[in-house]
Scaffold this motif. Sequence first.
Motif, mmCIF file in Angstrom:
data_model
loop_
_atom_site.group_PDB
_atom_site.id
_atom_site.type_symbol
_atom_site.label_atom_id
_atom_site.label_comp_id
_atom_site.label_asym_id
_atom_site.label_seq_id
_atom_site.Cartn_x
_atom_site.Cartn_y
_atom_site.Cartn_z
ATOM 1 N N VAL A 35 -6.894 9.085 -2.476
ATOM 2 C CA VAL A 35 -7.563 7.784 -2.356
ATOM 3 C C VAL A 35 -6.599 6.741 -1.795
ATOM 4 C CG1 VAL A 35 -8.510 5.856 -3.682
ATOM 5 C CG2 VAL A 35 -9.325 8.170 -4.108
ATOM 6 N N THR A 36 -5.367 6.732 -2.300
ATOM 7 C CA THR A 36 -4.394 5.760 -1.801
ATOM 8 C C THR A 36 -4.081 6.011 -0.330
ATOM 9 O OG1 THR A 36 -2.521 7.136 -2.539
ATOM 10 C CG2 THR A 36 -3.344 5.452 -4.065
ATOM 11 N N GLN A 37 -4.114 7.273 0.093
ATOM 12 C CA GLN A 37 -3.884 7.574 1.502
ATOM 13 C C GLN A 37 -5.007 7.026 2.367
ATOM 14 O OE1 GLN A 37 -0.562 8.239 1.311
ATOM 15 N NE2 GLN A 37 -0.932 9.615 3.013
ATOM 16 N N HIS A 38 -6.244 7.189 1.900
ATOM 17 C CA HIS A 38 -7.384 6.640 2.632
ATOM 18 C C HIS A 38 -7.360 5.113 2.614
ATOM 19 C CE1 HIS A 38 -8.998 10.569 3.293
ATOM 20 N NE2 HIS A 38 -9.280 10.800 2.005
ATOM 21 N N GLN A 39 -6.970 4.546 1.471
ATOM 22 C CA GLN A 39 -6.856 3.095 1.386
ATOM 23 C C GLN A 39 -5.802 2.583 2.364
ATOM 24 O OE1 GLN A 39 -6.050 2.416 -2.765
ATOM 25 N NE2 GLN A 39 -8.215 2.103 -3.266
ATOM 26 N N LYS A 40 -4.756 3.352 2.543
ATOM 27 C CA LYS A 40 -3.707 2.964 3.487
ATOM 28 C C LYS A 40 -4.262 2.883 4.901
ATOM 29 C CE LYS A 40 1.096 4.088 4.626
ATOM 30 N NZ LYS A 40 2.218 5.031 4.380
ATOM 31 N N SER A 41 -5.134 3.822 5.245
ATOM 32 C CA SER A 41 -5.764 3.788 6.570
ATOM 33 C C SER A 41 -6.687 2.583 6.708
ATOM 34 C CB SER A 41 -6.554 5.083 6.796
ATOM 35 O OG SER A 41 -5.712 6.216 6.741
ATOM 36 N N VAL A 42 -7.406 2.276 5.630
ATOM 37 C CA VAL A 42 -8.302 1.113 5.656
ATOM 38 C C VAL A 42 -7.502 -0.178 5.801
ATOM 39 C CG1 VAL A 42 -9.952 -0.230 4.301
ATOM 40 C CG2 VAL A 42 -10.106 2.261 4.332
ATOM 41 N N VAL A 43 -6.394 -0.288 5.070
ATOM 42 C CA VAL A 43 -5.541 -1.476 5.157
ATOM 43 C C VAL A 43 -4.936 -1.597 6.545
ATOM 44 C CG1 VAL A 43 -3.436 -2.554 4.289
ATOM 45 C CG2 VAL A 43 -5.050 -1.537 2.693
ATOM 46 N N ALA A 44 -4.550 -0.448 7.138
ATOM 47 C CA ALA A 44 -3.991 -0.465 8.495
ATOM 48 C C ALA A 44 -5.026 -0.976 9.498
ATOM 49 C CB ALA A 44 -3.507 0.929 8.881
ATOM 50 N N LEU A 45 -6.273 -0.555 9.325
ATOM 51 C CA LEU A 45 -7.343 -1.037 10.209
ATOM 52 C C LEU A 45 -7.579 -2.529 10.006
ATOM 53 C CD1 LEU A 45 -9.600 -0.529 12.242
ATOM 54 C CD2 LEU A 45 -11.089 0.142 10.329
ATOM 55 N N SER A 46 -7.601 -2.958 8.735
ATOM 56 C CA SER A 46 -7.781 -4.383 8.442
ATOM 57 C C SER A 46 -6.627 -5.198 9.010
ATOM 58 C CB SER A 46 -7.868 -4.579 6.926
ATOM 59 O OG SER A 46 -7.951 -5.950 6.594
ATOM 60 N N LEU A 47 -5.425 -4.648 8.922
ATOM 61 C CA LEU A 47 -4.251 -5.328 9.476
ATOM 62 C C LEU A 47 -4.387 -5.502 10.989
ATOM 63 C CD1 LEU A 47 -1.314 -6.392 9.350
ATOM 64 C CD2 LEU A 47 -0.563 -4.005 9.551
ATOM 65 N N LYS A 48 -4.857 -4.469 11.663
ATOM 66 C CA LYS A 48 -4.999 -4.542 13.119
ATOM 67 C C LYS A 48 -6.035 -5.589 13.517
ATOM 68 C CE LYS A 48 -5.361 -1.679 17.241
ATOM 69 N NZ LYS A 48 -5.443 -0.288 17.764
ATOM 70 N N ARG A 49 -7.157 -5.618 12.805
ATOM 71 C CA ARG A 49 -8.202 -6.595 13.133
ATOM 72 C C ARG A 49 -7.707 -8.023 12.895
ATOM 73 N NH1 ARG A 49 -13.848 -4.896 10.539
ATOM 74 N NH2 ARG A 49 -14.448 -6.666 11.871
ATOM 75 N N GLU A 50 -7.013 -8.230 11.774
ATOM 76 C CA GLU A 50 -6.498 -9.573 11.496
ATOM 77 C C GLU A 50 -5.419 -9.954 12.503
ATOM 78 O OE1 GLU A 50 -4.783 -12.153 7.689
ATOM 79 O OE2 GLU A 50 -5.270 -10.026 7.473
ATOM 80 N N LEU A 51 -4.635 -8.969 12.896
ATOM 81 C CA LEU A 51 -3.580 -9.218 13.875
ATOM 82 C C LEU A 51 -4.174 -9.630 15.219
ATOM 83 C CD1 LEU A 51 -0.464 -9.003 13.828
ATOM 84 C CD2 LEU A 51 -0.700 -6.727 14.830
ATOM 85 N N ILE A 52 -5.261 -8.985 15.609
ATOM 86 C CA ILE A 52 -5.927 -9.332 16.871
ATOM 87 C C ILE A 52 -6.418 -10.770 16.836
ATOM 88 C CG2 ILE A 52 -7.969 -8.869 18.295
ATOM 89 C CD1 ILE A 52 -7.640 -5.905 17.580
ATOM 90 N N HIS A 53 -7.042 -11.165 15.726
ATOM 91 C CA HIS A 53 -7.588 -12.518 15.616
ATOM 92 C C HIS A 53 -6.480 -13.570 15.692
ATOM 93 C CE1 HIS A 53 -11.814 -11.697 14.940
ATOM 94 N NE2 HIS A 53 -11.503 -10.752 14.064
ATOM 95 N N ILE A 54 -5.429 -13.381 14.911
ATOM 96 C CA ILE A 54 -4.353 -14.376 14.897
ATOM 97 C C ILE A 54 -3.616 -14.393 16.231
ATOM 98 C CG2 ILE A 54 -2.193 -15.046 13.777
ATOM 99 C CD1 ILE A 54 -3.249 -13.980 11.190
ATOM 100 N N GLN A 79 0.827 -1.201 0.000
ATOM 101 C CA GLN A 79 0.000 0.000 0.000
ATOM 102 C C GLN A 79 0.862 1.252 0.000
ATOM 103 O OE1 GLN A 79 -3.255 -0.474 -0.350
ATOM 104 N NE2 GLN A 79 -3.496 1.717 -0.650
ATOM 105 N N GLY A 80 1.968 1.225 0.718
ATOM 106 C CA GLY A 80 2.870 2.367 0.729
ATOM 107 C C GLY A 80 3.480 2.618 -0.635
ATOM 108 N N ALA A 81 3.830 1.548 -1.349
ATOM 109 C CA ALA A 81 4.390 1.703 -2.692
ATOM 110 C C ALA A 81 3.353 2.289 -3.649
ATOM 111 C CB ALA A 81 4.883 0.349 -3.201
#
Length: 259
Positions: free
Chosen positions: A156-175, A75-77
């Motif tokens: 848009v990519t900046q907002h997508q980065k925030s969405v991916v960061a949130l998705s990453l946190k939720r997946e990280l919590i589950h695992i 996402q950063g790239a």
Amino acid sequence: MKISLPFAYPVWIGLLFLSLGNSLTLFAQQTKAKSEIVVNDTAYFDLNRDITEQLIPFEEIYQIALQYSPMMKVQGAMANSKLEAFRYSKVVALDNIYPYVNYAQGSQTLLATGSNPTDAFQLSNGTRWGFNVQVPLSTLFGRHNLVQQAKAEYQVTQHQKSVVALSLKRELIHIYQDLLVAQRVMNARLRDEQVALTTYRVTEVELQQGKAQPAQLSQISTIYTQAKSYAERARGDFMINYYDLEALIGTPLRTLMVK
């Protein structure tokens, strides 16, 4: 009248405990071997303690994941690519401006011929330089829109980065939680396997001494096989969650151990 039972009874007890001791020794060796396999895979963690107690706090793990997670790197790239496109859109109009420099020798008469309309107004000798500007009307009137479009795509990519960061946190919590539960289940299954193996060894001794029936040993063998199967599956589930967490964070878990 002499009864030999009191003398035979201690011998029987000794044989039982000797056999049981050998079984427990064998069991301890097998358990140690299995434990070493898991420890080697999990890199220095004490599996008798919750692994999350041996890691740095979750929020710190999340911040590290934001830096090293493959999801965030991609996402950063993409964001950097859109940023460069936005910057380029600001200067794209310069593509239609052509600087030139040339030198010619001849008389001081004005040129009357040439491929450029401006040749009729140039001297035929000396150094000439300047710019040719040919700007299409679409560029002239649409440049602002192109710049705004590139800017919007970058946002848009900046907002997508925030969405991916949130998705990453939720997946990280589950695992993260799945890993903790998988470790507890694995330890419980290993204890069941230990008990089943001990019972199986004791029943073997009792069968040899006529104190148990073959059917009993067969039944206990089935129980031990099931316990072993459950233990292996629990160990596999633990390792899956361990490596999933490691891959999601983007760095080995041993680097996140509490110092």
